[in-house]
Design a protein around this motif. Structure first.
Motif, PDB file in Angstrom:
ATOM      1  N   GLY A   1       0.814  -1.206   0.000  1.00 56.30           N
ATOM      2  CA  GLY A   1       0.000   0.000   0.000  1.00 56.30           C
ATOM      3  C   GLY A   1       0.846   1.253   0.000  1.00 56.30           C
ATOM      4  N   SER A   2       0.153   2.403  -0.006  1.00 58.34           N
ATOM      5  CA  SER A   2       0.834   3.696   0.069  1.00 58.34           C
ATOM      6  C   SER A   2       0.894   4.165   1.513  1.00 58.34           C
TER       7      SER A   2
ATOM      8  N   ARG B   1       7.483  11.584   4.298  1.00 59.11           N
ATOM      9  CA  ARG B   1       7.620  11.118   2.918  1.00 59.11           C
ATOM     10  C   ARG B   1       6.425  10.235   2.584  1.00 59.11           C
ATOM     11  N   THR B   2       5.949  10.328   1.328  1.00 59.64           N
ATOM     12  CA  THR B   2       4.930   9.412   0.832  1.00 59.64           C
ATOM     13  C   THR B   2       5.632   8.343   0.005  1.00 59.64           C
TER      14      THR B   2
ATOM     15  N   VAL C   1      12.398  21.855   9.179  1.00 65.37           N
ATOM     16  CA  VAL C   1      11.414  20.946   8.577  1.00 65.37           C
ATOM     17  C   VAL C   1      11.754  20.777   7.110  1.00 65.37           C
ATOM     18  N   ILE C   2      11.499  19.583   6.598  1.00 62.75           N
ATOM     19  CA  ILE C   2      11.770  19.282   5.193  1.00 62.75           C
ATOM     20  C   ILE C   2      10.519  19.591   4.388  1.00 62.75           C
ATOM     21  N   PRO C   3      10.592  20.484   3.411  1.00 65.53           N
ATOM     22  CA  PRO C   3       9.399  20.853   2.637  1.00 65.53           C
ATOM     23  C   PRO C   3       8.755  19.643   1.952  1.00 65.53           C
ATOM     24  N   ASN C   4       7.422  19.686   1.882  1.00 68.13           N
ATOM     25  CA  ASN C   4       6.649  18.659   1.186  1.00 68.13           C
ATOM     26  C   ASN C   4       5.352  19.313   0.738  1.00 68.13           C
ATOM     27  N   SER C   5       5.144  19.436  -0.549  1.00 72.16           N
ATOM     28  CA  SER C   5       3.992  20.176  -1.068  1.00 72.16           C
ATOM     29  C   SER C   5       2.706  19.370  -1.096  1.00 72.16           C
ATOM     30  N   SER C   6       2.764  18.087  -0.746  1.00 78.11           N
ATOM     31  CA  SER C   6       1.563  17.251  -0.800  1.00 78.11           C
ATOM     32  C   SER C   6       0.486  17.784   0.132  1.00 78.11           C
ATOM     33  N   LYS C   7      -0.739  17.855  -0.368  1.00 79.22           N
ATOM     34  CA  LYS C   7      -1.867  18.329   0.448  1.00 79.22           C
ATOM     35  C   LYS C   7      -2.382  17.244   1.391  1.00 79.22           C
ATOM     36  N   LYS C   8      -1.725  16.085   1.360  1.00 74.98           N
ATOM     37  CA  LYS C   8      -2.069  15.054   2.354  1.00 74.98           C
ATOM     38  C   LYS C   8      -1.626  15.475   3.753  1.00 74.98           C
TER      39      LYS C   8
END
Length: 512
Positions: free
Chosen positions: A59-60, A78-79, A141-148
């Motif tokens: 799975g994810s 991370r995703t 913090v490590i940037p992550n643009s995911s809207k999750k």
């Protein structure tokens, strides 16, 4: 405080797929941390030790990690899709520094500051997140643009010893995703002002603390900003960013072995607006029965014994745990049920009685403060309280009993809940009827026939009637104070059918 990873329960793990998580510190060195992996479909969670393959169901996943060393903390998410042999890396070198400032800077010199940040899974921010602070050094913090994901940062400015200063500050902000520029400078003109008053007298505690905690945010609801801790009453200002907050006053006492003992607290939830001012009052006299009335549920009278010492500003429940009580229910002049709360019962003590005949019932509860673990402060107020409800009840019905709750609030008292000798104190008698049980109908408010009050200056041995009139729409007892000692109060509201509520509070407030 150190960085921490929070998560929920652990589901069953399949054996055919693995995740290899690599974590690097800010120098690029491989380090071992314990991370949190959350399945984005099932929301099952797993702990993952980095640099070692972990068996996971296919799975994810969202993988939350914090990487710390002696001078910094870095948070990241991370995703990753787990199918067969999967890998991902959280590299602290990609972190962006987080700073939170005020403009203009606080005028008070020498304030202690602390910044906290949190990255959350948007779908379940309270359950799945990673937190960290600048307690050990710089914060990244490590940037992550995911809207999750959502991001929150907070900073507090307080006295180093948490003494109440002229002004304390607690600010926060949230974003969708983890921003590439996570720092903010917040204008003081965008803050709301909370005027906080914390009195002394009725609490069994030695000291109290004031806390600001964000509420109903997309992330950051776990931030707990303790802004004040004091053993004396105080007035102070707290400035916060706009939005919904839980403001808490918590008390602690001294156990007989000398240790600190938590007693409970009061919470005021407020949605505040930039540029506006608000007032909060904690630990006012007089503590008495809560506004929760007895109910009849399917023909059974039900009443909770343990809510006899509520702060008048927070009349829903006890301000602090710790009392013992005896409740009796009478019908036709005979006692049909007696229940005793011996203090600190493992479950809430409740009087229940099935109504066999329709008619008048009288329920009385007599309570006293009870903390065998601690030593009460000298001169403690609101030491005993009693309440009597006279009401009609019928078999096989659902209803809140048709009487009023009485909350007594003496006005014009000092921070120690004292009135000036030989003065007059106006005591507000607030009448309320609130539906607490979903199945208990409230019905029409009974028509009031009379409201009366009495005062005692000798601990309840003798009582004298005092004048009651409406002041600005509120029933108010006008109490002529003695030269010294303490004042006990009694109030009764009677309706036109003959039902009534009678409340007595011993040592409601002091003189001096």
């Amino acid at each position: 405080m150190p960085a921490i990873v929070l998560g929920g329960g652990v589901a069953a793990v399949a054996a055919s797929n693995t995740l290899a998580l690599t974590t690097l510190d800010r120098s690029g060195k491989k380090v071992t941390v314990t991370a949190l992996a959350v399945n984005l479909s099932t929301h099952s969670s797993y702990t993952v030790k980095s640099n070692k393959p972990k068996k996971l169901p296919k799975g994810s996943y969202a993988v939350f990690a914090n990487i710390g060393d002696k001078s910094s903390t870095t948070l990241g998410v991370r995703t990753v899709k787990v199918s067969g042999t999967s890998k991902t890396t959280v590299d602290a070198r990609k972190g962006k520094k987080v700073t939170v400032g005020l403009s203009p800077a606080p005028a008070e010199a020498g304030l202690y500051t602390q910044t906290e940040v949190e990255i959350c899974l948007k779908a379940m921010p309270l359950s799945y997140n990673v937190q960290g602070s600048d307690f050990y050094g710089d914060l990244y913090v490590i940037p992550n643009s995911s809207k999750k994901y959502t991001f929150a940062a907070t900073r507090a400015w307080t006295d180093r010893l948490l003494n109440p200063g002229p002004t304390q500050y607690a600010v926060m902000y949230t974003t969708a995703g983890v921003p590439s520029k996570p720092s903010r400078t917040i204008k003081q003109s965008s803050l709301a002002t909370i005027n906080v008053t914390a009195r002394r007298g009725p609490s069994a505690g030695r000291d109290s603390s004031f806390v600001a905690q964000p509420a109903d945010r997309s992330c950051g609801n776990g931030f707990y900003q303790q802004l004040v801790s004091a053993d004396q009453p105080y007035r102070t200002k707290v400035k916060v960013t706009a939005g919904k907050w839980d403001f808490q006053a918590d008390s602690s006492g001294t156990a007989k072995d000398g240790s600190s003992y938590g007693l409970g607290g009061l919470t005021a939830t407020r949605k505040v607006v930039a540029g506006k001012s608000y007032g909060l009052n904690f630990y006012r006299s007089a503590w008495g029965p809560s506004a929760r009335l007895p109910v009849v549920l399917n023909g059974r009278i039900s009443y909770l014994l343990e809510e006899m010492f509520a702060d008048p500003g927070f009349p829903m429940k006890n301000a602090e745990g710790g009392d013992k009580a005896t409740a009796t229910l009478s019908f036709g002049g005979k006692i049909v049920k007696t229940v005793k709360d011996k203090g600190w019962e493992p479950y809430g003590k409740e009087l229940e009685y099935r109504v066999k005949k329709a008619g008048w019932y009288k329920l009385t509860n007599d309570a006293s403060r009870y903390y065998p673990e601690i030593t009460f402060p000298a001169g403690m107020l609101s030491t005993k309280a009693s309440v009597t409800y006279r009401f009609k009840a019928k078999p096989n019905t659902y209803a809140t009993v048709p009487v009023y709750a009485i909350t007594m609030l003496p006005t014009g008292l000092s921070l120690h809940n004292r009135a000036k000798p030989a003065s007059t104190t106006n005591v507000q008698l607030k009448l309320s009827r609130t539906k607490w049980e979903a199945d208990s109908t409230l019905g029409k408010n009974p028509k009031i026939k009379s409201v009366g009050a009495k005062a005692s200056f000798d601990g309840g041995k003798t009582w004298r009637s005092v004048k009651v009139k409406k002041v600005s729409g509120v029933w108010t007892a006008q109490v002529p104070n003695p030269a010294s000692g303490a004042v006990s109060l009694r109030a009764r509201v009677t309706d036109t059918t003959g039902g009534y509520t009678d409340v007595t509070i011993y040592r409601a407030y002091a003189i001096g």
